[in-house]
Design a protein around this motif. Structure first.
Motif, PDB file in Angstrom:
ATOM      1  N   VAL A 170       0.848  -1.205   0.000  1.00  0.00           N
ATOM      2  CA  VAL A 170       0.000   0.000   0.000  1.00  0.00           C
ATOM      3  C   VAL A 170       0.876   1.245   0.000  1.00  0.00           C
ATOM      4  N   GLN A 171       0.503   2.203  -0.819  1.00  0.00           N
ATOM      5  CA  GLN A 171       1.085   3.537  -0.746  1.00  0.00           C
ATOM      6  C   GLN A 171      -0.046   4.549  -0.613  1.00  0.00           C
ATOM      7  N   LEU A 172       0.238   5.656   0.087  1.00  0.00           N
ATOM      8  CA  LEU A 172      -0.733   6.732   0.236  1.00  0.00           C
ATOM      9  C   LEU A 172      -0.189   8.002  -0.405  1.00  0.00           C
ATOM     10  N   SER A 173      -1.078   8.803  -0.958  1.00  0.00           N
ATOM     11  CA  SER A 173      -0.652  10.066  -1.557  1.00  0.00           C
ATOM     12  C   SER A 173      -0.169  11.043  -0.496  1.00  0.00           C
ATOM     13  N   ARG A 174      -0.684  10.898   0.713  1.00  0.00           N
ATOM     14  CA  ARG A 174      -0.205  11.684   1.850  1.00  0.00           C
ATOM     15  C   ARG A 174      -0.533  10.932   3.129  1.00  0.00           C
ATOM     16  N   THR A 175       0.291  11.127   4.143  1.00  0.00           N
ATOM     17  CA  THR A 175       0.058  10.501   5.442  1.00  0.00           C
ATOM     18  C   THR A 175      -0.082  11.549   6.536  1.00  0.00           C
ATOM     19  N   LYS A 176      -0.119  12.811   6.136  1.00  0.00           N
ATOM     20  CA  LYS A 176      -0.293  13.906   7.089  1.00  0.00           C
ATOM     21  C   LYS A 176      -1.001  15.049   6.376  1.00  0.00           C
ATOM     22  N   ASP A 177      -1.206  16.142   7.087  1.00  0.00           N
ATOM     23  CA  ASP A 177      -1.898  17.293   6.520  1.00  0.00           C
ATOM     24  C   ASP A 177      -0.921  18.104   5.680  1.00  0.00           C
ATOM     25  N   GLU A 178      -0.842  17.785   4.407  1.00  0.00           N
ATOM     26  CA  GLU A 178       0.063  18.484   3.500  1.00  0.00           C
ATOM     27  C   GLU A 178      -0.605  18.670   2.144  1.00  0.00           C
ATOM     28  N   THR A 179      -0.126  19.645   1.399  1.00  0.00           N
ATOM     29  CA  THR A 179      -0.658  19.918   0.070  1.00  0.00           C
ATOM     30  C   THR A 179       0.029  19.024  -0.947  1.00  0.00           C
ATOM     31  N   VAL A 180      -0.755  18.272  -1.702  1.00  0.00           N
ATOM     32  CA  VAL A 180      -0.230  17.411  -2.763  1.00  0.00           C
ATOM     33  C   VAL A 180      -1.072  17.671  -4.008  1.00  0.00           C
ATOM     34  N   SER A 181      -0.431  18.040  -5.091  1.00  0.00           N
ATOM     35  CA  SER A 181      -1.171  18.364  -6.310  1.00  0.00           C
ATOM     36  C   SER A 181      -1.784  17.106  -6.918  1.00  0.00           C
ATOM     37  N   LEU A 182      -2.798  17.313  -7.740  1.00  0.00           N
ATOM     38  CA  LEU A 182      -3.427  16.186  -8.415  1.00  0.00           C
ATOM     39  C   LEU A 182      -2.440  15.480  -9.335  1.00  0.00           C
ATOM     40  N   ASP A 183      -1.621  16.272 -10.041  1.00  0.00           N
ATOM     41  CA  ASP A 183      -0.617  15.672 -10.924  1.00  0.00           C
ATOM     42  C   ASP A 183       0.343  14.784 -10.152  1.00  0.00           C
ATOM     43  N   GLU A 184       0.773  15.249  -8.980  1.00  0.00           N
ATOM     44  CA  GLU A 184       1.706  14.469  -8.178  1.00  0.00           C
ATOM     45  C   GLU A 184       1.060  13.173  -7.695  1.00  0.00           C
ATOM     46  N   ARG A 185      -0.178  13.230  -7.325  1.00  0.00           N
ATOM     47  CA  ARG A 185      -0.873  12.033  -6.845  1.00  0.00           C
ATOM     48  C   ARG A 185      -0.922  10.956  -7.930  1.00  0.00           C
ATOM     49  N   THR A 186      -1.413  11.327  -9.095  1.00  0.00           N
ATOM     50  CA  THR A 186      -1.553  10.327 -10.161  1.00  0.00           C
ATOM     51  C   THR A 186      -0.200   9.898 -10.708  1.00  0.00           C
ATOM     52  N   SER A 187       0.741  10.821 -10.820  1.00  0.00           N
ATOM     53  CA  SER A 187       2.076  10.456 -11.322  1.00  0.00           C
ATOM     54  C   SER A 187       2.754   9.462 -10.395  1.00  0.00           C
ATOM     55  N   ARG A 188       2.607   9.677  -9.084  1.00  0.00           N
ATOM     56  CA  ARG A 188       3.225   8.771  -8.117  1.00  0.00           C
ATOM     57  C   ARG A 188       2.632   7.364  -8.237  1.00  0.00           C
ATOM     58  N   ALA A 189       1.320   7.288  -8.381  1.00  0.00           N
ATOM     59  CA  ALA A 189       0.674   5.976  -8.532  1.00  0.00           C
ATOM     60  C   ALA A 189       1.101   5.303  -9.830  1.00  0.00           C
ATOM     61  N   ASN A 190       1.198   6.079 -10.902  1.00  0.00           N
ATOM     62  CA  ASN A 190       1.602   5.516 -12.188  1.00  0.00           C
ATOM     63  C   ASN A 190       3.048   5.025 -12.156  1.00  0.00           C
ATOM     64  N   ARG A 191       3.945   5.809 -11.572  1.00  0.00           N
ATOM     65  CA  ARG A 191       5.358   5.395 -11.487  1.00  0.00           C
ATOM     66  C   ARG A 191       5.511   4.130 -10.655  1.00  0.00           C
ATOM     67  N   TRP A 192       4.733   4.029  -9.604  1.00  0.00           N
ATOM     68  CA  TRP A 192       4.816   2.867  -8.711  1.00  0.00           C
ATOM     69  C   TRP A 192       4.260   1.611  -9.377  1.00  0.00           C
ATOM     70  N   GLY A 193       3.388   1.785 -10.362  1.00  0.00           N
ATOM     71  CA  GLY A 193       2.761   0.644 -11.013  1.00  0.00           C
ATOM     72  C   GLY A 193       1.649   0.042 -10.183  1.00  0.00           C
ATOM     73  N   ALA A 194       0.843   0.899  -9.564  1.00  0.00           N
ATOM     74  CA  ALA A 194      -0.254   0.423  -8.722  1.00  0.00           C
ATOM     75  C   ALA A 194      -1.238  -0.408  -9.540  1.00  0.00           C
ATOM     76  N   ASP A 195      -1.856  -1.368  -8.876  1.00  0.00           N
ATOM     77  CA  ASP A 195      -2.900  -2.180  -9.504  1.00  0.00           C
ATOM     78  C   ASP A 195      -4.274  -1.545  -9.361  1.00  0.00           C
ATOM     79  N   LEU A 196      -4.421  -0.685  -8.353  1.00  0.00           N
ATOM     80  CA  LEU A 196      -5.711  -0.032  -8.109  1.00  0.00           C
ATOM     81  C   LEU A 196      -5.481   1.290  -7.393  1.00  0.00           C
ATOM     82  N   TYR A 197      -6.217   2.295  -7.813  1.00  0.00           N
ATOM     83  CA  TYR A 197      -6.166   3.638  -7.219  1.00  0.00           C
ATOM     84  C   TYR A 197      -7.525   3.906  -6.577  1.00  0.00           C
ATOM     85  N   VAL A 198      -7.513   4.228  -5.282  1.00  0.00           N
ATOM     86  CA  VAL A 198      -8.759   4.526  -4.568  1.00  0.00           C
ATOM     87  C   VAL A 198      -8.652   5.910  -3.945  1.00  0.00           C
ATOM     88  N   ALA A 199      -9.461   6.842  -4.437  1.00  0.00           N
ATOM     89  CA  ALA A 199      -9.488   8.206  -3.917  1.00  0.00           C
ATOM     90  C   ALA A 199     -10.639   8.335  -2.920  1.00  0.00           C
TER      91      ALA A 199
END
Length: 227
Positions: A48-77
């Motif tokens: 499991v990876q999370l786009s954030r684990t604390k109260d921080e600003t993360v852009s939409l591009d960064e969220r999806t790019s991180r999941a794509n680079r990791w090769g996730a099997d499923l993305y749940v927003a």
């Protein structure tokens, strides 16, 4: 090993929806962290990876790019709704068919969240949201109650209920991805004259301990427990 990317919506300077003294960014983070905890503690071979684990600003591009680079099997927003309604709904990308693999995953998660929470079922929907469009794996976005509806907000302000929301998601993930529960270890406690002197998973170790105290103890009790 299934790779699941959990994205708690908003965060940092982006509060998301606001209502009844609550912030969407706080609720989504709590639910996402609980989903992660349940998956890691209860299931075999889940990454499991999370786009954030604390109260921080993360852009939409960064969220999806991180999941794509990791090769996730499923993305749940994970999100919380606003606008005066009530209940639960979820989304997949609007160009996907109703019988697509993503839709089938969404259908199972939808069923389990509604069952767990008792939320009014607002239906399964489609949208052109960034996180659904720009991900290269199946992606589902869930909307868990309405923060500006007093009835829903009371539930969303209760950490026990938020854990129930997380459990509904996890139950859906288990069914949709075929996740395997971790096997519980059965331990045998060796209690000698009222004092525990050991707890062992292997039968040979239990017998060795019993033999050690045999003839010297008034009472030896073996008690099985699950860890």
């Amino acid at each position: 090993m299934p790779k699941i990317f959990i994205d708690p919506g908003h965060g940092g300077s982006d509060t998301g929806a606001i209502g009844n003294g609550l912030l969407e960014k706080d609720i989504t983070l709590f639910i996402a962290l609980e989903i992660n905890r349940l998956l890691q503690n209860e299931y075999e071979g889940v990454s499991v990876q999370l786009s954030r684990t604390k109260d921080e600003t993360v852009s939409l591009d960064e969220r999806t790019s991180r999941a794509n680079r990791w090769g996730a099997d499923l993305y749940v927003a994970i999100h919380v709704n606003a606008g005066g309604g009530t209940g639960y709904e979820d989304y997949i990308y609007n160009r996907l068919d109703d019988d697509s693999p993503t839709a089938r995953i969404r259908d199972v998660i939808h069923e389990e969240v509604v069952k767990a929470t008792g939320f009014r079922d607002r239906g399964k929907k489609k949208a052109n949201f960034h996180v659904l469009r720009e991900t290269t794996m199946p992606a589902v976005l869930t909307e868990n109650g309405f923060i500006d509806r007093e009835e829903d907000a009371r539930k969303l302000n209760d950490t026990r209920f938020l854990r129930t929301v997380a459990r509904g998601h996890v139950n859906g993930l288990e069914r949709a991805l075929g996740l395997q529960k971790k096997r519980k270890t059965t331990l045998t406690r060796v209690i000698v004259d009222g004092t525990q002197v050991g707890a062992f998973a292997e039968r040979e170790n239990v017998l060795r301990q019993v033999e050690h105290y045999l003839g010297r103890a008034r009472q030896i009790v073996l008690e099985q427990v699950e860890e």
